[in-house]
Write an enzyme that holds these catalytic residues in place. Structure first.
Site, PDB file in Angstrom:
ATOM      1  N   LYS A 124      84.583  -4.177  68.703  1.00  0.00           N
ATOM      2  CA  LYS A 124      85.238  -5.363  67.879  1.00  0.00           C
ATOM      3  C   LYS A 124      86.278  -6.262  68.615  1.00  0.00           C
ATOM      4  CE  LYS A 124      84.665  -6.297  63.579  1.00  0.00           C
ATOM      5  NZ  LYS A 124      83.757  -5.937  62.661  1.00  0.00           N
ATOM      6  N   ASP A 164      82.619 -12.130  62.045  1.00  0.00           N
ATOM      7  CA  ASP A 164      83.142 -11.315  60.971  1.00  0.00           C
ATOM      8  C   ASP A 164      84.119 -12.160  60.182  1.00  0.00           C
ATOM      9  OD1 ASP A 164      83.832  -8.331  60.375  1.00  0.00           O
ATOM     10  OD2 ASP A 164      85.636  -9.250  60.403  1.00  0.00           O
TER      11      ASP A 164
HETATM   12  N1  GLU Z   1      81.010  -8.105  61.576  1.00  0.00           N
HETATM   13  C1  GLU Z   1      80.045  -7.407  61.035  1.00  0.00           C
HETATM   14  C2  GLU Z   1      80.421  -6.085  60.839  1.00  0.00           C
HETATM   15  O1  GLU Z   1      81.695  -5.542  60.318  1.00  0.00           O
HETATM   16  C3  GLU Z   1      78.772  -7.556  62.021  1.00  0.00           C
HETATM   17  C4  GLU Z   1      78.861  -6.943  63.204  1.00  0.00           C
HETATM   18  C5  GLU Z   1      77.592  -7.636  64.111  1.00  0.00           C
HETATM   19  O2  GLU Z   1      76.618  -8.158  63.512  1.00  0.00           O
HETATM   20  O3  GLU Z   1      77.507  -7.343  65.372  1.00  0.00           O
HETATM   21  O4  GLU Z   1      79.731  -5.221  60.776  1.00  0.00           O
END
Ligand code: GLU
Length: 447
Positions: A124, A164
């Site tokens: 993240k 996100d």
């Molecule tokens: N931010 C999204 C999640 O919490 C998607 C992450 C992604 O597609 O890599 O899963």
């Protein structure tokens, strides 16, 4: 392994990292019994290794605003765990972003990605940059400055960021443009959530919301119910809420509320496709005000200032905004108003007191890492299309997303079924995700 002992150690080490400690506590409580039946996990100190990120990059991001003023923010990338695949997870731009927030999100992502059936590790990242009130040009300059630092840490087989909170298709475009310029070699698969004409998967924007509703439908069928005709309250009006409203409406449910930081919009007759489309304009305006929906559709929408979505009577609650957005008091209000199901779509959207209240009072509950995994799963499908240099039809992506959500539901049922036949989805999701990552770590030795 004793959850209390590990938590005491982590609390002493990271006393200010509340969200991270909360996320770890929830997972450890769920897996403790199963873990202790595997002495090989204990011997390899799997839990002690798994709760720490592999590495965290922190960097300064300096950019110039529309007034010519120099602005400085902090940027981060938390590469949490790569036991089952390259690091994968979104970027969050929000004024409240801290390392603790990104550590909790990276930790959750590791298990979520394991549930998708696809080979993706957990990561993240993000920044304390606040997109609210920023112009398009400011957003572009910030994204470019952010990528000037991030690009050295990522790559299509190394770490693949996506969107996100505060990062959608527009931001991914600006980030990707700068990445390709710096790399001087076109790596299509270095970010996901791209535009459909430059390597993005069809249905990726809708995927988190669609997947959440497919999961909810499976959960309801298991409980002998169906989505059609149910009243739903949704928090948020970003990308995830937008997809959730669309699919809920298509499946015959009625979305009677969406909310924002300024209050809630009550829509007694249900959200229409026009209102659903308008949510995109609301997000693109960077105003962060849900009241705009009532201003646009004054006859059908009533805005109530300062209230949450959870104050509107409904059958099903879908938190789609931010962590800890639904408190124990909110859970009690929902139940008192007739709500009997809550599927968490935001990451860790419900506070522990709310989850315990739901579980102890007959409200069906499923956690974000299972319910919202369709977003990252479709990112995984985007990576596959990029690697194969082709793009699939909407039908093909939707069929695969459907299958993945069904499989996540099955994993929860497998590991979470109680002696009375009901399902503890929190336990099921945590054990299923953990077993896959732990086994992969064990097989790859002490590294
Ligand atoms: N931010 C999204 C999640 O919490 C998607 C992450 C992604 O597609 O890599 O899963």
């Amino acid at each position: 392994m004793k959850t209390t002992e590990i938590m005491a150690r982590l609390q002493a080490k990271y006393p200010t990292e509340k969200e991270y400690l909360q996320a770890v506590q929830e997972v450890l409580e769920s897996i403790e019994d199963v873990y202790n039946q595997h002495p090989e996990f204990e011997k390899a100190k799997i839990v002690e290794r798994l709760v720490e990120p592999d590495r965290i990059f922190t960097f300064r991001v300096t950019w110039i605003d529309d007034n010519g003023e120099v602005q400085t923010n902090l940027g981060y990338r938390v590469q949490f765990n790569s036991a089952i695949g390259p690091y994968k997870g979104g970027l969050r731009f929000h004024k409240a972003v801290t390392p603790s927030m990104l550590k909790f999100l990276g930790f959750e992502q590791t298990f979520k990605n394991a549930l998708t059936t696809l080979p993706m590790g957990g990561a993240k990242g993000g920044s304390d940059f606040d997109p609210v009130g920023k112009s398009n040009a400011e957003i572009m300059r910030f994204c470019q400055a952010f990528m000037l630092e991030l690009w050295r840490c990522i790559g299509p087989d190394q770490d693949i960021p996506a969107g996100d909170v505060g990062v959608g298709g527009r931001e991914i475009g600006f980030l990707n443009g700068m990445y390709q310029k710096l790399a001087r070699q076109y790596h299509t698969g270095v970010l996901t959530g791209k535009g459909a004409t430059w390597g993005g998967s069809i249905l990726r924007p809708e995927a988190t919301g669609f997947g959440a509703l497919y999961f909810t439908q499976h959960l309801l069928h298991k409980a002998g119910k169906d989505l059609a005709g149910q009243k739903i309250c949704i928090s948020g009006f970003g990308n995830v809420a937008w997809g959730a409203v669309m699919k809920a409406t298509q499946l015959g449910a009625k979305v009677v509320a969406i909310s924002g930081p300024d209050g809630v919009c009550h829509v007694p007759d249900g959200m229409t496709p026009e209102m659903n489309d308008y949510m995109l304009d609301m997000r693109a305006s960077n105003r962060n005000m849900v009241e705009d929906l009532a201003t646009k559709f004054p006859e059908k929408v009533k805005f109530i200032a300062g209230k949450k979505a959870w104050s509107i009577p409904c059958d099903i609650a879908l938190p789609c905004a931010f962590q800890n957005e639904l408190s124990e008091d909110d859970a009690k209000e929902l139940k008192a108003n007739g709500c009997w199901c809550c599927c968490e779509v935001s990451n860790m959207g419900c506070q522990p007191g709310a989850i315990h209240f739901f579980q102890n009072n007959g409200v069906l509950f499923a956690p974000g890492k299972a319910v919202n995994a369709g977003g990252v799963a479709t990112s995984g499908l985007e990576m596959t299309q990029n690697a194969a240099h082709l793009s699939w039809s909407a039908q093909e992506v939707d069929d695969k997303l459907h299958w993945i959500m069904e499989s996540i539901h099955e994993q929860c049922v497998k590991y979470g079924t109680r002696p009375d036949g009901s399902v503890d989805y929190v336990k099921g999701a945590n054990i299923a995700g953990f077993m896959k990552v732990a086994q992969a770590m064990l097989e790859q030795g002490t590294i």
